[in-house]
Design a protein around this motif. Structure first.
Motif, PDB file in Angstrom:
ATOM      1  N   ALA A 135       0.857  -1.197   0.000  1.00 57.23           N
ATOM      2  CA  ALA A 135       0.000   0.000   0.000  1.00 57.23           C
ATOM      3  C   ALA A 135       0.884   1.235   0.000  1.00 57.23           C
ATOM      4  CB  ALA A 135      -0.925   0.004   1.219  1.00 57.23           C
ATOM      5  N   LEU A 136       1.485   1.536  -1.130  1.00 57.75           N
ATOM      6  CA  LEU A 136       2.441   2.636  -1.216  1.00 57.75           C
ATOM      7  C   LEU A 136       1.791   3.909  -1.746  1.00 57.75           C
ATOM      8  CD1 LEU A 136       5.449   0.632  -2.684  1.00 57.75           C
ATOM      9  CD2 LEU A 136       5.369   1.712  -0.425  1.00 57.75           C
ATOM     10  N   ASP A 137       2.232   5.040  -1.236  1.00 56.59           N
ATOM     11  CA  ASP A 137       1.729   6.319  -1.733  1.00 56.59           C
ATOM     12  C   ASP A 137       2.576   6.762  -2.933  1.00 56.59           C
ATOM     13  OD1 ASP A 137       4.008   6.757  -0.219  1.00 56.59           O
ATOM     14  OD2 ASP A 137       3.307   8.657   0.615  1.00 56.59           O
ATOM     15  N   LEU A 138       2.520   5.944  -3.972  1.00 54.57           N
ATOM     16  CA  LEU A 138       3.231   6.207  -5.222  1.00 54.57           C
ATOM     17  C   LEU A 138       2.225   6.157  -6.357  1.00 54.57           C
ATOM     18  CD1 LEU A 138       6.388   3.930  -4.669  1.00 54.57           C
ATOM     19  CD2 LEU A 138       6.344   6.440  -4.673  1.00 54.57           C
ATOM     20  N   PRO A 139       2.462   6.915  -7.426  1.00 53.14           N
ATOM     21  CA  PRO A 139       1.491   6.943  -8.537  1.00 53.14           C
ATOM     22  C   PRO A 139       1.429   5.628  -9.287  1.00 53.14           C
ATOM     23  CG  PRO A 139       3.485   8.170  -9.094  1.00 53.14           C
ATOM     24  CD  PRO A 139       3.599   7.830  -7.636  1.00 53.14           C
ATOM     25  N   GLY A 140       0.252   5.270  -9.742  1.00 52.08           N
ATOM     26  CA  GLY A 140       0.062   4.049 -10.502  1.00 52.08           C
ATOM     27  C   GLY A 140       0.686   4.119 -11.882  1.00 52.08           C
ATOM     28  N   GLY A 141       1.211   3.011 -12.347  1.00 54.29           N
ATOM     29  CA  GLY A 141       1.762   2.918 -13.699  1.00 54.29           C
ATOM     30  C   GLY A 141       3.003   3.739 -13.938  1.00 54.29           C
ATOM     31  N   ALA A 142       3.726   4.090 -12.854  1.00 54.15           N
ATOM     32  CA  ALA A 142       4.841   5.024 -12.980  1.00 54.15           C
ATOM     33  C   ALA A 142       6.201   4.345 -13.095  1.00 54.15           C
ATOM     34  CB  ALA A 142       4.853   5.982 -11.787  1.00 54.15           C
ATOM     35  N   PHE A 143       6.256   3.012 -13.000  1.00 54.44           N
ATOM     36  CA  PHE A 143       7.548   2.328 -12.963  1.00 54.44           C
ATOM     37  C   PHE A 143       7.659   1.327 -14.106  1.00 54.44           C
ATOM     38  CE2 PHE A 143       6.703   3.952  -8.782  1.00 54.44           C
ATOM     39  CZ  PHE A 143       7.932   4.443  -8.364  1.00 54.44           C
ATOM     40  N   GLN A 144       8.875   1.256 -14.670  1.00 50.10           N
ATOM     41  CA  GLN A 144       9.113   0.400 -15.839  1.00 50.10           C
ATOM     42  C   GLN A 144       9.705  -0.961 -15.466  1.00 50.10           C
ATOM     43  OE1 GLN A 144      10.358   3.933 -16.086  1.00 50.10           O
ATOM     44  NE2 GLN A 144       8.180   4.136 -16.592  1.00 50.10           N
ATOM     45  N   ALA A 145      10.012  -1.163 -14.175  1.00 47.64           N
ATOM     46  CA  ALA A 145      10.540  -2.451 -13.716  1.00 47.64           C
ATOM     47  C   ALA A 145      10.437  -2.490 -12.201  1.00 47.64           C
ATOM     48  CB  ALA A 145      11.997  -2.638 -14.152  1.00 47.64           C
ATOM     49  N   ALA A 146      10.353  -3.706 -11.664  1.00 42.36           N
ATOM     50  CA  ALA A 146      10.319  -3.890 -10.212  1.00 42.36           C
ATOM     51  C   ALA A 146      10.908  -5.247  -9.874  1.00 42.36           C
ATOM     52  CB  ALA A 146       8.897  -3.781  -9.667  1.00 42.36           C
ATOM     53  N   PHE A 147      11.531  -5.322  -8.693  1.00 41.83           N
ATOM     54  CA  PHE A 147      12.081  -6.595  -8.241  1.00 41.83           C
ATOM     55  C   PHE A 147      11.949  -6.702  -6.726  1.00 41.83           C
ATOM     56  CE2 PHE A 147      15.649  -3.667  -7.946  1.00 41.83           C
ATOM     57  CZ  PHE A 147      16.320  -4.020  -6.792  1.00 41.83           C
ATOM     58  N   SER A 148      12.008  -7.931  -6.262  1.00 49.02           N
ATOM     59  CA  SER A 148      11.959  -8.210  -4.832  1.00 49.02           C
ATOM     60  C   SER A 148      12.795  -9.448  -4.570  1.00 49.02           C
ATOM     61  CB  SER A 148      10.515  -8.422  -4.365  1.00 49.02           C
ATOM     62  OG  SER A 148      10.456  -8.624  -2.963  1.00 49.02           O
ATOM     63  N   ILE A 149      13.835  -9.297  -3.761  1.00 52.50           N
ATOM     64  CA  ILE A 149      14.739 -10.399  -3.456  1.00 52.50           C
ATOM     65  C   ILE A 149      14.510 -10.840  -2.013  1.00 52.50           C
ATOM     66  CG2 ILE A 149      17.134 -11.177  -3.354  1.00 52.50           C
ATOM     67  CD1 ILE A 149      17.839  -9.096  -5.454  1.00 52.50           C
ATOM     68  N   GLU A 150      13.922 -12.004  -1.855  1.00 51.73           N
ATOM     69  CA  GLU A 150      13.643 -12.598  -0.540  1.00 51.73           C
ATOM     70  C   GLU A 150      12.891 -11.631   0.378  1.00 51.73           C
ATOM     71  OE1 GLU A 150      16.945 -14.741   1.210  1.00 51.73           O
ATOM     72  OE2 GLU A 150      17.601 -15.430  -0.772  1.00 51.73           O
ATOM     73  N   ALA A 151      11.903 -10.953  -0.190  1.00 53.40           N
ATOM     74  CA  ALA A 151      11.068 -10.045   0.600  1.00 53.40           C
ATOM     75  C   ALA A 151       9.582 -10.292   0.368  1.00 53.40           C
ATOM     76  CB  ALA A 151      11.408  -8.587   0.269  1.00 53.40           C
ATOM     77  N   SER A 152       9.218 -10.785  -0.813  1.00 54.80           N
ATOM     78  CA  SER A 152       7.800 -11.037  -1.070  1.00 54.80           C
ATOM     79  C   SER A 152       7.241 -12.089  -0.114  1.00 54.80           C
ATOM     80  CB  SER A 152       7.585 -11.493  -2.522  1.00 54.80           C
ATOM     81  OG  SER A 152       8.194 -12.753  -2.759  1.00 54.80           O
ATOM     82  N   CYS A 153       8.118 -12.928   0.437  1.00 55.21           N
ATOM     83  CA  CYS A 153       7.673 -13.958   1.381  1.00 55.21           C
ATOM     84  C   CYS A 153       7.029 -13.368   2.626  1.00 55.21           C
ATOM     85  CB  CYS A 153       8.836 -14.861   1.779  1.00 55.21           C
ATOM     86  SG  CYS A 153      10.241 -13.990   2.508  1.00 55.21           S
ATOM     87  N   HIS A 154       7.335 -12.108   2.944  1.00 54.98           N
ATOM     88  CA  HIS A 154       6.768 -11.472   4.140  1.00 54.98           C
ATOM     89  C   HIS A 154       5.322 -11.027   3.934  1.00 54.98           C
ATOM     90  CE1 HIS A 154      10.490 -11.545   6.374  1.00 54.98           C
ATOM     91  NE2 HIS A 154      11.127 -10.915   5.416  1.00 54.98           N
ATOM     92  N   ALA A 155       4.842 -11.024   2.698  1.00 56.08           N
ATOM     93  CA  ALA A 155       3.447 -10.653   2.445  1.00 56.08           C
ATOM     94  C   ALA A 155       2.517 -11.767   2.927  1.00 56.08           C
ATOM     95  CB  ALA A 155       3.227 -10.375   0.959  1.00 56.08           C
ATOM     96  N   GLU A 156       1.235 -11.433   3.035  1.00 52.56           N
ATOM     97  CA  GLU A 156       0.268 -12.388   3.567  1.00 52.56           C
ATOM     98  C   GLU A 156      -0.194 -13.376   2.495  1.00 52.56           C
ATOM     99  OE1 GLU A 156      -3.000 -10.210   5.156  1.00 52.56           O
ATOM    100  OE2 GLU A 156      -1.841  -9.324   6.790  1.00 52.56           O
ATOM    101  N   GLY A 157      -0.526 -14.585   2.939  1.00 49.69           N
ATOM    102  CA  GLY A 157      -1.247 -15.536   2.117  1.00 49.69           C
ATOM    103  C   GLY A 157      -0.394 -16.430   1.255  1.00 49.69           C
ATOM    104  N   ALA A 158      -1.023 -17.493   0.750  1.00 50.65           N
ATOM    105  CA  ALA A 158      -0.340 -18.435  -0.131  1.00 50.65           C
ATOM    106  C   ALA A 158      -0.112 -17.853  -1.516  1.00 50.65           C
ATOM    107  CB  ALA A 158      -1.162 -19.723  -0.240  1.00 50.65           C
ATOM    108  N   GLU A 159      -0.957 -16.893  -1.918  1.00 50.60           N
ATOM    109  CA  GLU A 159      -0.838 -16.268  -3.239  1.00 50.60           C
ATOM    110  C   GLU A 159      -0.037 -14.975  -3.196  1.00 50.60           C
ATOM    111  OE1 GLU A 159      -4.950 -15.623  -4.128  1.00 50.60           O
ATOM    112  OE2 GLU A 159      -5.131 -17.525  -5.205  1.00 50.60           O
TER     113      GLU A 159
END
Length: 298
Positions: A135-159
């Protein structure tokens, strides 16, 4: 088994409440310096021809493997979702002329990341941002790439839907998303001993549960990502995993007998989870380490 015999009960990891993420990184975050002097807070990628004894090089190679899959171009706006102390982002902007935004919800990591980055040569730029990557206060559609290294696991749920949903909102059409993390190949029918080890590791590392790979891929597609690929690289990280016992022993000897420090429960849990992780990784039918790449629908 005959038709008259009952089926084996499905064994899932016990539902234990994980350590709070901010508490975990506040108490144990600096301990990662024993693993990486540059604070690469993840496992490494072994490429043929590399020295398997050179741990830091393998850790940095993981970041570079992620960046290769982002199809970077000069001037891109790139998100690091769950940046920790920012080592991958520092590697990114040292080698690529991009504008990075590195996000963490742990306040002290922002100041420490700035200190570690001060004076470092860079082709690109970085904004260190405090925030929740779902839930970031950043504009939608503003980034051309994104990555997450061993951090997405901290989000909730199996999906990991809260994480995936925000990625879909923030990325422009055609943008690449790359995730490096552990994933469950199956989450039911686990041996009891394995489920217990997995549950302890998750709880100690502030992880509710690791994503189910099939469910995660389906969630990406449901939120408008295409060209979803999942490369298992479990054997590629194995040489770095083999450093865990040595690093852990050196850390404990230094903290307990040289510096005469007492470890908190959170720090002891972190140490135990580090030693358990290689055992969890050996459960190849149940768990694997993947590079997942997806493209936002054009």
């Amino acid at each position: 088994m005959s038709a008259s015999q009952p089926h084996e009960p499905e064994v899932r990891p016990p539902a234990l409440q994980p350590v709070d993420l901010v508490t975990y990184y506040t108490e144990a975050g600096m301990d990662y310096q024993a693993w990486s002097r540059k604070f690469n807070m993840h496992f490494g990628f072994y490429r043929w021809g590399m020295n398997p004894l050179a741990l830091e090089r393998m850790l940095e190679e993981m970041s570079r493997q992620v960046f290769r899959r982002l199809a970077l171009r000069d001037g891109m706006r790139v998100l690091d979702l769950g940046c920790g102390l920012g080592a991958p982002t520092r590697t990114l902007i040292a080698e690529h002329d991009v504008a990075a935004t590195a996000v963490t919800k742990v306040e002290w990591q922002i100041e420490k990341a700035r200190q570690l980055s001060a004076g470092a040569p860079a082709r690109g730029s970085v904004e260190w941002k405090l925030g929740d990557y779902t839930a970031l206060d950043l504009p939608g559609g503003a980034f051309q790439a994104a990555f997450s290294i061993e951090a997405s696991c901290h989000a909730e749920g199996a999906e990991k839907e809260p994480f995936v949903r925000e990625c879909a909102r923030l990325l422009a059409p055609g943008a690449k998303l790359v995730i490096a993390d552990g994933f469950m190949k199956k989450s039911v029918g686990l041996p009891r001993w394995y489920a217990a080890l997995l549950a302890y590791m998750n709880r100690s590392w502030a992880v509710e549960r690791f994503a189910d790979l099939a469910a995660f891929r389906a969630c990406l597609e449901r939120h408008g990502f295409t060209e979803v690929t999942a490369e298992e690289i479990s054997w590629r990280i194995a040489p770095s995993v083999l450093h865990v016992p040595r690093v852990t022993l050196e850390f404990l000897l230094g903290e307990l007998f040289v510096h005469r420090k007492k470890l908190t429960g959170v720090r002891w849990g972190h140490v135990a989870a580090c030693l358990i992780a290689p055992l969890v990784g050996l459960g190849r039918p149940y768990f694997g380490y993947y590079l997942v790449t997806a493209e936002k629908t054009r």
